[in-house]
Design a protein around this motif. Structure first.
Motif, PDB file in Angstrom:
ATOM      1  N   UNK A 137       0.840  -1.192   0.000  1.00 46.71           N
ATOM      2  CA  UNK A 137       0.000   0.000   0.000  1.00 46.71           C
ATOM      3  C   UNK A 137       0.875   1.242   0.000  1.00 46.71           C
ATOM      4  N   UNK A 138       1.898   1.249   0.849  1.00 43.75           N
ATOM      5  CA  UNK A 138       2.789   2.412   0.910  1.00 43.75           C
ATOM      6  C   UNK A 138       3.458   2.659  -0.434  1.00 43.75           C
ATOM      7  N   UNK A 139       3.931   1.613  -1.073  1.00 46.41           N
ATOM      8  CA  UNK A 139       4.623   1.755  -2.354  1.00 46.41           C
ATOM      9  C   UNK A 139       3.675   2.244  -3.446  1.00 46.41           C
ATOM     10  N   UNK A 140       2.467   1.656  -3.500  1.00 50.94           N
ATOM     11  CA  UNK A 140       1.558   1.951  -4.600  1.00 50.94           C
ATOM     12  C   UNK A 140       0.746   3.219  -4.388  1.00 50.94           C
ATOM     13  N   UNK A 141       0.488   3.569  -3.140  1.00 49.33           N
ATOM     14  CA  UNK A 141      -0.401   4.696  -2.850  1.00 49.33           C
ATOM     15  C   UNK A 141       0.372   5.935  -2.407  1.00 49.33           C
ATOM     16  N   UNK A 142       1.374   5.757  -1.532  1.00 45.51           N
ATOM     17  CA  UNK A 142       2.155   6.893  -1.057  1.00 45.51           C
ATOM     18  C   UNK A 142       3.383   7.161  -1.926  1.00 45.51           C
ATOM     19  N   UNK A 143       3.642   6.281  -2.868  1.00 45.14           N
ATOM     20  CA  UNK A 143       4.771   6.484  -3.768  1.00 45.14           C
ATOM     21  C   UNK A 143       4.577   7.702  -4.661  1.00 45.14           C
ATOM     22  N   UNK A 144       5.609   8.104  -5.388  1.00 44.42           N
ATOM     23  CA  UNK A 144       5.563   9.352  -6.177  1.00 44.42           C
ATOM     24  C   UNK A 144       4.380   9.433  -7.132  1.00 44.42           C
ATOM     25  N   UNK A 145       4.003   8.299  -7.727  1.00 42.91           N
ATOM     26  CA  UNK A 145       2.919   8.314  -8.710  1.00 42.91           C
ATOM     27  C   UNK A 145       1.604   7.812  -8.131  1.00 42.91           C
ATOM     28  N   UNK A 146       1.560   7.596  -6.810  1.00 45.03           N
ATOM     29  CA  UNK A 146       0.377   7.039  -6.194  1.00 45.03           C
ATOM     30  C   UNK A 146      -0.702   8.080  -5.935  1.00 45.03           C
ATOM     31  N   UNK A 147      -1.876   7.571  -5.554  1.00 46.03           N
ATOM     32  CA  UNK A 147      -3.029   8.449  -5.270  1.00 46.03           C
ATOM     33  C   UNK A 147      -2.724   9.427  -4.155  1.00 46.03           C
ATOM     34  N   UNK A 148      -1.848   9.035  -3.203  1.00 47.80           N
ATOM     35  CA  UNK A 148      -1.474   9.894  -2.087  1.00 47.80           C
ATOM     36  C   UNK A 148      -0.030  10.361  -2.175  1.00 47.80           C
TER      37      UNK A 148
END
Length: 395
Positions: A378-389
């Motif tokens: 979740x952190x990688x996919x969502x809080x990552x540079x291109x993520x929703x967050x």
């Protein structure tokens, strides 16, 4: 319990707590809640009451020079008729965001649940103490994460140096809502529930409204999310709606729209992420309800089974595949006019390959290692540079 004269007892007030939405005054102390009092008055459901009073993601946070900390608490522990005793809940202490130690309170109340009848028996017990010593000298931020799976009445906080509220770190507040998986079922401890793992990696302050068995698109939950200050909001929707057999497609779709509409009334421009269910093989193609298989309970093993009929899907009954497809469609439709609304397929967090390696022990809930994996992904996919967050989305 320490009796030296140099102990300082600090009142436990809301400014020392993070992750709680309400603080109830009790005869002996305070009880953190994750839903406000008006919700608890509006719907006095036993499962919801137990879930929201278990302080998943709630922590005491303060600044101090203390080298010894004691917390008196009266937890409410759960026992299940015919099953071995459950382990005591864990209190985990962090110093300047680094794990320092953990402990438990052995005493407390006991709630015995008979899963064959649904009946409960409550036995009152005394408060106990969890102690942490050997903390490094000097001014530091201390966090005590409360047990994610035990209702915890806080009685007294004692230290050998003064305590003050920790300064605001200036981090975004992430408000998350989900089911028992988000609540932390079978995680190794309060900092190891997947939302806490993701929050730590993402550099955000967590407010966790993961409510075991109670992520049912309730209007009062939507209004609570609407009224809670947040910079980022995520909703993990689906498994409870299916395993409670709570609604069919005809009711589900308008309920999701209404839930999102209510949140948007209070957070019109906040990044909002809808997460569909992770893999759960018993409900991928079989509707609910789910029910406990108690045949091995005396050995401490509990499994869940799906009680629905796959043929009922034609009549509108929900399965996880149906829910995932419908959530993706709803978000795509709404995102045309709401560019800060996002979707994440839960199978990207835990899918077929993960299940082959780390199967769900009880057919429903992830184990400790899987919580870690979900949080990291979740952190990688969502809080990552291109993520929703990601940082661009927060601006």
């Amino acid at each position: 319990m320490h009796t030296q004269d140099n102990w300082i007892t600090t009142p436990i007030t809301a400014d020392l707590l993070r992750g709680a939405l309400d603080l109830e005054r009790t005869e002996h102390g305070v009880l953190p809640h994750r839903l406000p009092a008006w919700v608890r008055a509006q719907y006095a459901d036993g499962q919801l009451a137990m879930a929201e009073s278990q302080p998943s993601g709630v922590r005491l946070v303060f600044r101090t020079r203390a080298t010894v900390v004691e917390l008196d608490a009266r937890p409410t522990k759960r026992d299940y008729t015919g099953a071995p005793p459950r382990p005591d809940g864990l209190y985990e202490l962090l110093v300047d965001e680094r794990f320092f130690g953990r402990g438990s309170v052995k005493d407390g109340n006991t709630l015995t649940i008979d899963m064959t009848t649904g009946g409960t028996e409550f036995r009152a017990g005394p408060a106990g103490t969890v102690r942490f010593d050997g903390l490094p000298d000097g001014s530091k931020d201390v966090e005590i994460w409360l047990p994610h799976n035990e209702t915890t009445e806080l009685v007294a906080l004692r230290t050998d140096a003064p305590v003050e509220p920790a300064p605001d770190r200036g981090r975004p507040v992430w408000l998350h809502h989900g089911s028992s998986i988000s609540h932390g079922s079978d995680a190794a401890g309060p900092t190891a529930i997947w939302p806490a793992v993701a929050a730590s990696l993402g550099g955000v302050e967590l407010v966790n409204l993961g409510l075991a068995g109670s992520a049912l698109l309730d209007p009062f939950t939507a209004r609570t999310l609407r009224d809670t200050p947040a910079d980022l909001i995520s909703l993990k929707i689906g498994i409870n709606v299916v395993n409670a057999d709570a609604m069919r497609v005809r009711a589900f779709t308008p309920a999701v729209h209404g839930f999102l509409d209510t949140i948007r009334d209070g957070h019109p421009d906040t990044p909002l992420l809808v997460v569909s269910p992770i893999l759960c093989p018993i409900h991928e193609d079989t509707p609910g309800p789910s029910a406990p298989d108690l045949s091995h309970l005396k050995e401490g093993r509990l499994r869940f089974v799906a009680m629905g009929d796959p043929a009922e899907k034609a009549a509108g009954k929900l399965t996880l595949r149906v829910v995932r497809d419908e959530l993706a469609r709803i978000v795509a439709q709404r995102a045309e006019e709401d560019p800060r609304l996002h979707h994440l397929d839960g199978l990207c967090l835990y899918g077929e390959a993960d299940h082959a390696e780390l199967p769900l022990p009880d057919q429903l809930h992830p184990d400790a290692a899987t919580h870690r994996r979900i949080g990291e992904r979740f952190a990688e996919q969502v809080f990552g540079p291109d993520g929703a967050f990601g940082r661009a989305a927060r601006g």
